[in-house]
Enzyme design. Structure first.
Site, mmCIF file in Angstrom:
data_model
loop_
_atom_site.group_PDB
_atom_site.id
_atom_site.type_symbol
_atom_site.label_atom_id
_atom_site.label_comp_id
_atom_site.label_asym_id
_atom_site.label_seq_id
_atom_site.Cartn_x
_atom_site.Cartn_y
_atom_site.Cartn_z
ATOM 1 N N GLY A 13 -32.251 44.465 86.691
ATOM 2 C CA GLY A 13 -33.150 44.814 87.788
ATOM 3 C C GLY A 13 -33.879 46.133 87.627
ATOM 4 C CG ASN A 15 -39.453 44.977 85.332
ATOM 5 O OD1 ASN A 15 -40.547 45.502 85.163
ATOM 6 N ND2 ASN A 15 -38.698 44.576 84.322
ATOM 7 C CE LYS A 66 -35.376 23.846 88.435
ATOM 8 N NZ LYS A 66 -35.322 25.245 87.978
ATOM 9 C CG MET A 91 -32.829 35.314 83.190
ATOM 10 S SD MET A 91 -34.343 35.643 82.240
ATOM 11 C CE MET A 91 -33.916 34.810 80.713
ATOM 12 N NE ARG A 92 -30.663 29.720 88.098
ATOM 13 C CZ ARG A 92 -29.917 28.859 87.457
ATOM 14 N NH1 ARG A 92 -30.309 27.615 87.316
ATOM 15 N NH2 ARG A 92 -28.750 29.218 86.983
ATOM 16 C CG ASN A 108 -42.433 35.695 84.904
ATOM 17 O OD1 ASN A 108 -41.437 36.308 85.272
ATOM 18 N ND2 ASN A 108 -42.522 35.160 83.690
ATOM 19 C CG HIS A 110 -43.100 36.388 78.897
ATOM 20 N ND1 HIS A 110 -41.949 35.634 78.977
ATOM 21 C CD2 HIS A 110 -43.510 36.338 77.605
ATOM 22 C CE1 HIS A 110 -41.689 35.130 77.781
ATOM 23 N NE2 HIS A 110 -42.612 35.540 76.928
HETATM 24 C C1 GRF Z 1 -37.818 42.021 81.407
HETATM 25 O O1 GRF Z 1 -37.815 42.250 80.031
HETATM 26 C C2 GRF Z 1 -38.876 41.028 81.761
HETATM 27 O O2 GRF Z 1 -39.998 41.087 80.927
HETATM 28 C C3 GRF Z 1 -38.173 39.730 81.590
HETATM 29 O O3 GRF Z 1 -36.859 39.974 82.038
HETATM 30 C C4 GRF Z 1 -36.545 41.329 81.850
HETATM 31 C C5 GRF Z 1 -36.012 41.883 83.141
HETATM 32 O O4 GRF Z 1 -35.488 43.163 82.986
HETATM 33 N N1 GRF Z 1 -38.837 38.673 82.306
HETATM 34 P P1 GRF Z 1 -34.931 43.959 84.238
HETATM 35 O O5 GRF Z 1 -33.781 43.154 84.838
HETATM 36 O O6 GRF Z 1 -36.038 44.149 85.212
HETATM 37 O O7 GRF Z 1 -34.432 45.248 83.685
#
Ligand code: GRF
Length: 188
Positions: A13, A15, A66, A91-92, A108, A110
């Protein structure tokens, strides 16, 4: 009225943390109204609690399918009047129930320069390929995994072969780009 964000995450987390901090500090004229997590015990849950952000934590195994857990998520998002859903290490694969209700309002982040290196092992795949310019992409989420229209990208050079180093270099770029991008989207 501040824009209402939902952040979805499954792991650390960082981000989420960057987005929640930007809201708390007024960098974003927005509020993280809910953090949605599919992994009870994930570190992001403690981060949400520290920011006083409500959480919806669920275990996919306890639902028949789902569509069932996504229907629950849609109820939460509707109740919170969410303007923008930010997937941040969720991750889904987003299914048709959530897309049906929120497509066009889900983004999202990536860790590759899409459309190269889609999927869950983007950095590892890029390193194995011998990539010399890496990057981060923020895109709209649709039914095509990591295939929605690109909103923002930022590249950085790296000539080594250590995926952990690519993640380390990419992280601050992710945090900055995610906040900047959300800011632009909510100003529209
Ligand atoms: C990041 O690398 C993002 O690009 C990917 O998942 C990761 C999440 O990292 N989709 P965090 O949990 O926010 O540290």
């Amino acid at each position: 009225m501040k824009k209402q964000l939902a952040v979805f995450a499954s792991g650390t987390g960082t981000n989420f943390d960057a987005i929640a901090r930007a809201c708390a500090e007024g960098v974003l004229d927005a509020e993280v109204a809910v953090m949605v997590c599919d992994k009870p015990g994930a570190a992001v849950i403690g981060k949400a609690e520290r920011y006083g952000v409500d959480t919806f934590v669920f275990s996919p195994k306890s639902y028949a399918c789902k569509a069932d857990y996504e229907a629950e998520i849609v109820k939460v998002l509707d109740a919170k009047k969410i303007d923008l859903v930010c997937l941040a290490g969720y991750m889904r694969i987003v299914g048709e129930t959530l897309l049906g209700a929120y497509e066009g309002r889900i983004i999202n982040i990536h860790p590759s320069l899409l459309p190269s290196f889609k999927g869950a092992h983007a950095v590892e795949d890029a390193v194995a390929y011998g990539v010399k310019v890496y990057g981060i992409t923020i895109h709209w989420v649709n039914a095509d995994l990591d295939g929605g229209k690109i909103i923002a990208q930022r590249a950085f050079p790296y000539e080594g072969s250590d995926p952990a180093e690519v993640h380390r270099l990419g992280q601050p770029i992710e945090h900055e780009l995610y906040v900047e991008t959300i800011k632009k989207l909510i100003q529209k």
